[in-house]
Design a protein around this motif. Structure first.
Motif, PDB file in Angstrom:
ATOM      1  N   ILE A  96       0.837  -1.208   0.000  1.00 46.47           N
ATOM      2  CA  ILE A  96       0.000   0.000   0.000  1.00 46.47           C
ATOM      3  C   ILE A  96       0.869   1.254   0.000  1.00 46.47           C
ATOM      4  O   ILE A  96       0.659   2.179  -0.785  1.00 46.47           O
ATOM      5  N   THR A  97       1.867   1.301   0.874  1.00 46.96           N
ATOM      6  CA  THR A  97       2.713   2.496   0.957  1.00 46.96           C
ATOM      7  C   THR A  97       3.562   2.671  -0.300  1.00 46.96           C
ATOM      8  O   THR A  97       3.915   3.799  -0.653  1.00 46.96           O
ATOM      9  N   ASP A  98       3.885   1.587  -0.966  1.00 42.16           N
ATOM     10  CA  ASP A  98       4.756   1.676  -2.144  1.00 42.16           C
ATOM     11  C   ASP A  98       4.009   2.069  -3.424  1.00 42.16           C
ATOM     12  O   ASP A  98       4.588   2.702  -4.313  1.00 42.16           O
ATOM     13  N   ASN A  99       2.731   1.661  -3.538  1.00 43.41           N
ATOM     14  CA  ASN A  99       2.066   1.748  -4.845  1.00 43.41           C
ATOM     15  C   ASN A  99       0.757   2.532  -4.864  1.00 43.41           C
ATOM     16  O   ASN A  99       0.137   2.629  -5.925  1.00 43.41           O
ATOM     17  N   TRP A 100       0.325   3.071  -3.751  1.00 39.66           N
ATOM     18  CA  TRP A 100      -1.009   3.670  -3.707  1.00 39.66           C
ATOM     19  C   TRP A 100      -0.985   5.200  -3.655  1.00 39.66           C
ATOM     20  O   TRP A 100      -1.954   5.820  -3.221  1.00 39.66           O
ATOM     21  N   SER A 101       0.068   5.833  -4.065  1.00 37.42           N
ATOM     22  CA  SER A 101       0.141   7.296  -3.995  1.00 37.42           C
ATOM     23  C   SER A 101      -0.999   7.943  -4.787  1.00 37.42           C
ATOM     24  O   SER A 101      -1.329   7.503  -5.886  1.00 37.42           O
ATOM     25  N   GLY A 102      -1.574   9.004  -4.227  1.00 38.08           N
ATOM     26  CA  GLY A 102      -2.638   9.743  -4.904  1.00 38.08           C
ATOM     27  C   GLY A 102      -4.029   9.189  -4.703  1.00 38.08           C
ATOM     28  O   GLY A 102      -4.997   9.734  -5.252  1.00 38.08           O
ATOM     29  N   THR A 103      -4.174   8.135  -3.925  1.00 35.26           N
ATOM     30  CA  THR A 103      -5.488   7.528  -3.707  1.00 35.26           C
ATOM     31  C   THR A 103      -6.465   8.537  -3.084  1.00 35.26           C
ATOM     32  O   THR A 103      -6.115   9.263  -2.144  1.00 35.26           O
ATOM     33  N   LYS A 104      -7.692   8.585  -3.622  1.00 38.53           N
ATOM     34  CA  LYS A 104      -8.710   9.524  -3.142  1.00 38.53           C
ATOM     35  C   LYS A 104      -9.783   8.848  -2.290  1.00 38.53           C
ATOM     36  O   LYS A 104     -10.352   9.465  -1.401  1.00 38.53           O
ATOM     37  N   TRP A 105     -10.045   7.579  -2.580  1.00 35.79           N
ATOM     38  CA  TRP A 105     -11.102   6.863  -1.857  1.00 35.79           C
ATOM     39  C   TRP A 105     -10.605   5.481  -1.453  1.00 35.79           C
ATOM     40  O   TRP A 105      -9.939   4.801  -2.223  1.00 35.79           O
ATOM     41  N   PHE A 106     -10.950   5.091  -0.239  1.00 32.09           N
ATOM     42  CA  PHE A 106     -10.708   3.725   0.233  1.00 32.09           C
ATOM     43  C   PHE A 106     -12.036   2.974   0.242  1.00 32.09           C
ATOM     44  O   PHE A 106     -13.060   3.509   0.684  1.00 32.09           O
ATOM     45  N   ILE A 107     -12.010   1.755  -0.241  1.00 28.69           N
ATOM     46  CA  ILE A 107     -13.180   0.873  -0.150  1.00 28.69           C
ATOM     47  C   ILE A 107     -12.761  -0.319   0.705  1.00 28.69           C
ATOM     48  O   ILE A 107     -12.000  -1.178   0.262  1.00 28.69           O
ATOM     49  N   LEU A 147      -7.230   2.086  -9.953  1.00 26.77           N
ATOM     50  CA  LEU A 147      -7.826   1.225  -8.929  1.00 26.77           C
ATOM     51  C   LEU A 147      -6.745   0.293  -8.400  1.00 26.77           C
ATOM     52  O   LEU A 147      -6.097  -0.412  -9.177  1.00 26.77           O
ATOM     53  N   LYS A 148      -6.529   0.303  -7.088  1.00 25.10           N
ATOM     54  CA  LYS A 148      -5.546  -0.553  -6.424  1.00 25.10           C
ATOM     55  C   LYS A 148      -6.275  -1.553  -5.532  1.00 25.10           C
ATOM     56  O   LYS A 148      -7.404  -1.297  -5.088  1.00 25.10           O
ATOM     57  N   TYR A 149      -5.612  -2.655  -5.243  1.00 28.00           N
ATOM     58  CA  TYR A 149      -6.286  -3.730  -4.510  1.00 28.00           C
ATOM     59  C   TYR A 149      -5.265  -4.522  -3.706  1.00 28.00           C
ATOM     60  O   TYR A 149      -4.135  -4.744  -4.154  1.00 28.00           O
ATOM     61  N   VAL A 150      -5.665  -4.942  -2.498  1.00 31.69           N
ATOM     62  CA  VAL A 150      -4.857  -5.845  -1.683  1.00 31.69           C
ATOM     63  C   VAL A 150      -5.811  -6.684  -0.849  1.00 31.69           C
ATOM     64  O   VAL A 150      -6.878  -6.224  -0.439  1.00 31.69           O
ATOM     65  N   ARG A 151      -5.414  -7.933  -0.611  1.00 37.25           N
ATOM     66  CA  ARG A 151      -6.265  -8.841   0.188  1.00 37.25           C
ATOM     67  C   ARG A 151      -5.410  -9.619   1.175  1.00 37.25           C
ATOM     68  O   ARG A 151      -4.328 -10.090   0.839  1.00 37.25           O
ATOM     69  N   TYR A 152      -5.918  -9.732   2.385  1.00 40.16           N
ATOM     70  CA  TYR A 152      -5.325 -10.609   3.391  1.00 40.16           C
ATOM     71  C   TYR A 152      -6.456 -11.472   3.955  1.00 40.16           C
ATOM     72  O   TYR A 152      -7.330 -10.966   4.655  1.00 40.16           O
ATOM     73  N   ALA A 153      -6.449 -12.757   3.602  1.00 37.94           N
ATOM     74  CA  ALA A 153      -7.549 -13.666   3.972  1.00 37.94           C
ATOM     75  C   ALA A 153      -8.864 -13.087   3.458  1.00 37.94           C
ATOM     76  O   ALA A 153      -9.004 -12.847   2.264  1.00 37.94           O
ATOM     77  N   ASP A 154      -9.829 -12.820   4.351  1.00 42.16           N
ATOM     78  CA  ASP A 154     -11.121 -12.303   3.895  1.00 42.16           C
ATOM     79  C   ASP A 154     -11.216 -10.790   4.028  1.00 42.16           C
ATOM     80  O   ASP A 154     -12.279 -10.212   3.782  1.00 42.16           O
ATOM     81  N   ASP A 155     -10.140 -10.123   4.417  1.00 45.79           N
ATOM     82  CA  ASP A 155     -10.115  -8.656   4.501  1.00 45.79           C
ATOM     83  C   ASP A 155      -9.539  -8.091   3.215  1.00 45.79           C
ATOM     84  O   ASP A 155      -8.410  -8.419   2.827  1.00 45.79           O
ATOM     85  N   THR A 156     -10.293  -7.212   2.572  1.00 47.64           N
ATOM     86  CA  THR A 156      -9.839  -6.594   1.333  1.00 47.64           C
ATOM     87  C   THR A 156      -9.847  -5.089   1.466  1.00 47.64           C
ATOM     88  O   THR A 156     -10.624  -4.515   2.238  1.00 47.64           O
ATOM     89  N   LEU A 157      -8.974  -4.443   0.716  1.00 49.58           N
ATOM     90  CA  LEU A 157      -8.940  -2.987   0.692  1.00 49.58           C
ATOM     91  C   LEU A 157      -8.679  -2.534  -0.740  1.00 49.58           C
ATOM     92  O   LEU A 157      -7.770  -3.036  -1.408  1.00 49.58           O
ATOM     93  N   PHE A 158      -9.505  -1.599  -1.206  1.00 51.59           N
ATOM     94  CA  PHE A 158      -9.349  -1.013  -2.535  1.00 51.59           C
ATOM     95  C   PHE A 158      -8.972   0.461  -2.375  1.00 51.59           C
ATOM     96  O   PHE A 158      -9.499   1.156  -1.500  1.00 51.59           O
ATOM     97  N   GLY A 159      -8.071   0.923  -3.234  1.00 48.58           N
ATOM     98  CA  GLY A 159      -7.742   2.346  -3.302  1.00 48.58           C
ATOM     99  C   GLY A 159      -8.129   2.860  -4.677  1.00 48.58           C
ATOM    100  O   GLY A 159      -7.719   2.292  -5.694  1.00 48.58           O
TER     101      GLY A 159
END
Length: 608
Positions: free
Chosen positions: A143-154, A292-304
């Motif tokens: 997230i810290t490396d690739n999500w620069s400029g993100t406006k909304w978190f889902i 649109l960025k995405y990461v998942r850990y088990a059943d927890d997901t976060l979109f930028g």
């Protein structure tokens, strides 16, 4: 017979090439896989915890592996219903936890080894949970490396994920690449084995109970379909534009500032530059730019997402619809949120994710702002507050009565382990220095505990244990105890503190060396070698060889006895929690030559 590593490397190669995997069931006839599984499981705390039968890792033997293989060969192996218990979640609710019997754990580990070898090369790079070489820190660093400029978190959270996995869908997904009906039937029987709760049998019509050895890999296989949907459909759909168009207002003010500077009007130029530094250089509302960025850990997901909120709502709806229609899963309404990155924060894996703002920080060479828009990780204030309350009573640090009977070395070591584990997890946080408050509270509690133990003052304890230690940054004060040992052994050293509270941009994953490694041909770990020797380490017999297990070496001395039993002395000398014995010697150990473990008759604490 092929070694376990050879079998898994062949399976792994087929996974890398995306080829179907056939004839899986025959691999269960290979005892090498069970020895590898045993080497990975026996040290776990849960290995001596019984499921719905008295069987645990204690009394493990080669004969048990042979019997297991024979049952599988003739397809008469039956899974035992797991014992269900409950553990508390952070929100106060309870999470169901399944406790399988030892034979089921062993076979599940063999299945896990095969599935992991095949599917791991095919899993998405966006997935970080339950995977070798990955974890919470790798997910957060992405997230810290690739999500620069993100406006909304889902923030996406699947409601009761492990309990609602659809068996038919899961077996269909597995059947796409695993072409072995006997293996699929074995997995189907595992999923439907049921569970015991309060001695009552319950069927499992869906789900993969948390606690099962094979559950994590099955959950990743199930959600890998969702990862593919996000990677191949959602991200391309909401990604366009090479870069944002220039911000015209920014460019105009910048040009004016340069003209004022050339004209010698430095004060006016400086005033304009101050305005420029509070504006983005690129148009944040560019309609032709989306990410649109995405990461998942088990059943927890976060979109930028970079784009308007309406499209963020649209993405959330598409996620919910796809999960419901394809995987028969539903998003948790209370946990699936859309958050403005500029004014609020997202919560993921215990961290707060924020978009940083600092107009005054510039690159010394280029002059560009280096922080604005970049993602930052913060430790939540409530995490520190809740941890502090563990060591406080009536608002002040207090002693811990449960530790007073321990020696000084154990007390200091216990406090340091509790402190270090939390710091190491939150070392990526930009506000990791906030843990100074926790350090002060824990140190005061530690000194009070030691003072209560020795019936003296806090000042006396502080002076007795005060020391300094070297760190990569500077020397730090700490509390330290050194216990000298006889026979030329190195002294035991325990410290509290001495950990620099500085942010690390990259957390290093310190993994233990593999328990089972293949070196020099068919080399094995020490326990497997001893078991294969088939010799009792007490009487020298070569018949009916089993392994005796204990939870910890401290259990070797039985209360009321002046010294350890003979078998206990041998384990203490080797500093091993295992002993290879024949069946007769094993019975003598359990009958009265010393108790290896506490056995109770209640289902909650273990069945005899």
């Amino acid at each position: 017979m092929r070694s376990a590593e050879t079998v898994l490397s062949i399976i792994r190669e087929r996974g890398k090439r995306g080829l179907p995997l056939e004839d899986i069931y025959r691999q269960f006839y290979n005892p090498e896989l069970y020895l590898m599984a045993y080497g990975r499981l026996y040290a776990n705390k849960g290995a001596l915890t019984p499921g719905s039968t008295p069987e645990t890792v204690d009394r493990m033997s080669l004969a048990k592996i042979e019997q297991l293989i024979d049952d599988l060969r003739h397809e008469r192996y039956r899974w035992t219903p797991v014992r269900r218990t409950y553990v508390a979640k952070k929100n106060g609710r309870l999470r169901a936890l399944g406790l399988p019997t030892w034979s089921d754990k062993l076979l599940q580990e063999v299945i896990r080894l095969i599935l992991e070898a095949y599917y791991e090369p095919q899993f998405s790079s966006f997935s970080h949970g339950f995977r070798p070489g990955r974890g919470c820190h790798t997910a957060l660093t992405s997230i810290t490396d690739n999500w620069s400029g993100t406006k909304w978190f889902i923030e996406g959270d699947i409601s009761q994920y492990f309990d609602t996995i659809d068996h038919t869908v899961l077996l269909t997904i597995l059947g796409e690449k695993l072409k072995d009906n006997r293996f699929l039937r074995l997995l189907s029987n595992l999923l439907r084995a049921g569970y015991l709760e309060d001695w009552k049998y319950h069927r499992t019509l869906s789900g993969s109970p948390q606690g099962g050895v094979v559950s994590p890999i099955l959950s990743n296989i199930y959600l890998d379909k969702f990862d593919a949907f996000v990677e191949q459909v959602l991200i391309p759909e909401y990604t366009r534009g090479a870069k944002r168009r220039p911000n015209l207002h920014y460019e105009a003010l910048r040009a004016q500032a340069n003209r004022r500077k050339r004209a010698g009007k430095r004060k006016e130029a400086q005033r304009l530059w101050t305005q420029v530094q509070h504006l983005p250089s690129r148009d944040p509302h560019d309609p032709d730019y989306r990410r649109l960025k995405y990461v998942r850990y088990a059943d927890d997901t976060l979109f930028g997402f970079i784009g308007p909120k309406a499209e963020a709502e649209e993405i959330k709806g598409k996620i919910a619809n796809w999960l419901r229609e394809n995987l028969k899963l539903s998003l948790s309404l209370e946990k699936t949120l859309i958050t403005n990155a500029s004014s609020d924060m997202a919560h993921f894996l215990g961290y707060e994710i924020v978009a940083q703002r600092a107009n005054e920080k510039h690159n010394s060479q280029s002059g560009y702002r280096t922080v604005n828009g970049k993602m930052g990780l913060r430790v939540p204030a409530e995490v520190i507050q809740k941890r502090c309350t563990r060591y406080m009573r009536k608002g002040v640090p207090a002693h811990r009565n449960e530790l007073i009977q321990d020696d000084d070395y154990t007390i200091i070591n216990r406090y340091q382990a509790e402190y270090r584990s939390l710091i190491q997890y939150y070392v990526l946080a930009i506000n990791v220095s906030w843990f100074h408050q926790l350090h002060w509270v824990m140190q005061a509690s530690l000194l009070r505990t030691l003072a209560r133990k020795h019936r003296t003052s806090l000042k006396a304890m502080a002076e007795k244990f005060r020391a300094t230690t070297e760190t990569p940054y500077e020397r730090l004060s700490c509390l330290e105890i050194v216990v000298e040992r006889a026979n030329g052994k190195k002294p035991l050293v325990a410290q509290f503190g001495g950990i620099p509270l500085r942010r690390q941009e990259k957390a290093i994953l310190t993994d233990l060396d593999p328990i089972y490694s293949q070196q020099r041909g068919r080399d094995r770990n020490e326990l497997i070698k001893r078991l294969l020797a088939e010799k009792c380490e007490l009487c020298g017999s070569h018949t009916n060889i089993e392994v005796h297990h204990i939870r910890k070496l401290a259990d070797l001395r039985e209360k009321g006895r002046k010294e350890k039993p003979r078998w206990g002395k041998k384990m203490a000398q080797r500093r091993r929690k295992t002993l290879i014995v024949c069946a007769n010697c094993h019975e003598n150990i359990h009958r009265g030559d010393g108790k290896p473990q506490t056995r109770k008759t209640s289902l909650e604490s273990g069945v005899r």
